[in-house]
Write an enzyme that holds these catalytic residues in place. Structure first.
Site, PDB file in Angstrom:
ATOM      1  N   TYR A 142       0.706  -1.324   0.031  1.00  0.00           N
ATOM      2  CA  TYR A 142       0.027   0.216  -0.048  1.00  0.00           C
ATOM      3  C   TYR A 142       0.884   1.245  -0.152  1.00  0.00           C
ATOM      4  O   TYR A 142       0.554   2.353  -0.682  1.00  0.00           O
ATOM      5  CB  TYR A 142      -0.842   0.045   1.301  1.00  0.00           C
ATOM      6  CG  TYR A 142      -2.477  -0.705   1.008  1.00  0.00           C
ATOM      7  CD1 TYR A 142      -2.179  -2.073   0.780  1.00  0.00           C
ATOM      8  CD2 TYR A 142      -3.351  -0.049   1.164  1.00  0.00           C
ATOM      9  CE1 TYR A 142      -3.439  -2.952   0.622  1.00  0.00           C
ATOM     10  CE2 TYR A 142      -4.557  -0.551   0.943  1.00  0.00           C
ATOM     11  CZ  TYR A 142      -4.827  -2.032   1.128  1.00  0.00           C
ATOM     12  OH  TYR A 142      -5.935  -2.644   0.670  1.00  0.00           O
ATOM     13  N   LYS A 187       3.371 -15.342   2.834  1.00  0.00           N
ATOM     14  CA  LYS A 187       3.588 -16.244   1.601  1.00  0.00           C
ATOM     15  C   LYS A 187       5.199 -16.355   1.684  1.00  0.00           C
ATOM     16  O   LYS A 187       5.812 -16.098   0.481  1.00  0.00           O
ATOM     17  CB  LYS A 187       3.007 -15.249   0.448  1.00  0.00           C
ATOM     18  CG  LYS A 187       3.138 -15.945  -0.891  1.00  0.00           C
ATOM     19  CD  LYS A 187       2.018 -16.991  -1.032  1.00  0.00           C
ATOM     20  CE  LYS A 187       2.221 -17.826  -2.292  1.00  0.00           C
ATOM     21  NZ  LYS A 187       1.773 -19.005  -2.421  1.00  0.00           N
ATOM     22  N   ASP A 219      -2.583 -18.568   0.870  1.00  0.00           N
ATOM     23  CA  ASP A 219      -3.508 -19.038  -0.073  1.00  0.00           C
ATOM     24  C   ASP A 219      -4.143 -20.254   0.622  1.00  0.00           C
ATOM     25  O   ASP A 219      -5.426 -20.420   0.622  1.00  0.00           O
ATOM     26  CB  ASP A 219      -2.954 -19.478  -1.426  1.00  0.00           C
ATOM     27  CG  ASP A 219      -1.376 -20.267  -1.104  1.00  0.00           C
ATOM     28  OD1 ASP A 219      -0.871 -20.142   0.002  1.00  0.00           O
ATOM     29  OD2 ASP A 219      -0.788 -20.851  -2.079  1.00  0.00           O
ATOM     30  N   ASP A 243      -6.291  -7.149   4.172  1.00  0.00           N
ATOM     31  CA  ASP A 243      -7.297  -6.599   3.322  1.00  0.00           C
ATOM     32  C   ASP A 243      -8.160  -7.562   2.606  1.00  0.00           C
ATOM     33  O   ASP A 243      -9.446  -7.645   2.597  1.00  0.00           O
ATOM     34  CB  ASP A 243      -6.945  -5.491   2.224  1.00  0.00           C
ATOM     35  CG  ASP A 243      -7.999  -4.888   1.247  1.00  0.00           C
ATOM     36  OD1 ASP A 243      -8.944  -4.206   2.058  1.00  0.00           O
ATOM     37  OD2 ASP A 243      -7.746  -4.935   0.234  1.00  0.00           O
ATOM     38  N   ASP A 247     -12.168  -9.260   4.028  1.00  0.00           N
ATOM     39  CA  ASP A 247     -13.389  -9.284   3.235  1.00  0.00           C
ATOM     40  C   ASP A 247     -13.940 -10.709   3.339  1.00  0.00           C
ATOM     41  O   ASP A 247     -15.180 -10.877   3.435  1.00  0.00           O
ATOM     42  CB  ASP A 247     -13.218  -8.662   1.761  1.00  0.00           C
ATOM     43  CG  ASP A 247     -13.809  -7.351   1.734  1.00  0.00           C
ATOM     44  OD1 ASP A 247     -13.460  -6.746   2.635  1.00  0.00           O
ATOM     45  OD2 ASP A 247     -14.082  -7.125   0.670  1.00  0.00           O
TER      46      ASP A 247
END
Ligand code: IPM
Ligand code: MN
Length: 353
Positions: A142, A187, A219, A243, A247
């Site tokens: 970001y 990751k 993942d 983020d 959701d």
């Protein structure tokens, strides 16, 4: 207790749900003898329209001088459909996070039994799921170096040791307050930044012998969240992964419009719903104020006002149980309540209890 609260209502349904949140805070203040004062300021599209800046300096000053920020939502479709727009409402949110040093975003993912049928997952998979995602909020892609031209573009996923240590500490401390289980999501099989996260987390582990730590690739975590959401207690992860996962988390519980969040860091903490500004519903008195109202509970709990926070949660639960609900969660044939009516019912419940 005296609290100076900056109210940033923002765009879309923001002002409507903000009003109900303040109504509930006032009911709590009256009941418990606190003195909360409010000052409003512009942010998002409303601020762009008024002064050309989605997080004006005046708003920043007010936030800095306040004990807490009670934020609602920003975003307006007129900017989404204009790729040439120089400023966007979302930049106001990012500027606020950066300027207030809000490095830790705490997003509880909670299920409400009476809304479980709204989850896309089977009841027996999702019932009782209750975990917290601690999302790093001021670093990573970001805010890392960026480049954008017609032929090439990049974002840099950069994290320094102190940035990683301070957010992991929030994760470990949260796990201690809950069920002592921390999942570090990264990751590390591909990303160098993730390998540093994992290295530092492993270094910190011995300091928290009571916390069971596991490491999960993002993942895999996104899959686990729908296969077995009850596996998680506290998860901690970088900005971009957080983020996306939050959701997903809000959707699996079926309580999408009900989730609050807190962002804390070096300056004034911010309390806001996880959902966005839902511009299509603006002014219709149909938006669910519960995420905003539960953000008020998080605000009070942040200042150790536990009984006050608990009473708000109890009132919210009672409103759901008694079908005092906005249209998107109303049972078929049930009475209709709007944003204002739900907020008023909860404020009255608090006053009467
Ligand atoms: C969120 C939002 C923001 C983010 C957007 C509006 C910039 O999606 O708070 O999760 O990406 O962080
Ligand atoms: Mn998001």
């Amino acid at each position: 207790m005296k609290l100076k609260i900056a109210v940033l209502a923002g765009d879309g349904i923001g002002p409507e749900i903000s009003r109900e949140g303040v109504k509930v805070l006032n009911a709590v203040a009256r009941k418990f003898g606190h003195e909360f004062t409010y000052q409003s300021a512009l942010c998002g599209a409303a601020a762009i329209d008024a002064v050309g800046d989605p997080f004006p300096d005046e708003t920043f000053q007010l936030c800095q001088q306040s004990d807490a920020v009670f934020f609602s939502a920003v975003g307006d479709p007129k900017f989404d459909n204009d790729p040439s727009a120089k400023v966007r409402p979302e930049q106001g949110l990012l500027a606020m996070r950066k300027k207030l040093g809000l490095f830790a975003n705490i997003r509880p993912i909670q299920t409400f039994d009476c809304l479980i049928h709204m989850s896309p997952l089977k009841d027996e998979v999702v019932k009782g799921a209750d975990f917290v995602c601690i999302r790093e909020l001021t670093g990573g892609m970001y805010f890392g170096a960026k480049h954008e031209d017609d032929d090439m573009a990049y974002d840099t996923d950069i994290y320094s040791r102190p940035e990683i240590e301070r957010i992991l500490k929030v994760g470990f401390d949260y796990a201690l307050k809950r069920n002592h289980h921390l999942t570090v999501v990264d990751k590390a099989n591909v990303l160098a930044s993730s390998r540093l996260w994992r290295k530092i987390a492993k270094e910190m582990e011995p300091k928290y012998p009571e916390v069971k730590v596991d490491y999960m690739y993002v993942d895999n975590a996104s899959m686990r969240m729908i296969m077995e959401p009850r596996f998680f207690d506290v998860m901690v992860t970088e900005n971009t992964f957080g983020d996306i996962l939050t959701d997903e988390g809000s959707a699996v519980t079926g309580s999408m419009g009900l989730l609050p969040s807190a962002s804390v860091g070096s300056s004034t903490p911010v309390f806001e719903p996880v959902h966005g500004s839902w511009p299509q519903a603006k002014g219709l008195n149909i938006a669910n104020p519960l995420a905003q109202i539960l953000s008020a509970a998080m605000l009070l709990e942040h200042f150790d006002l536990k009984a006050e926070g608990a009473l708000i949660r109890k009132a919210v639960q009672a409103s759901l149980d008694q079908n005092v609900r906005t249209p998107e969660i109303q049972v078929t044939g049930g009475a209709k309540y709007g944003t204002r009516e739900v907020g008023q019912w909860i404020a009255d419940y608090i006053s009467k209890s």
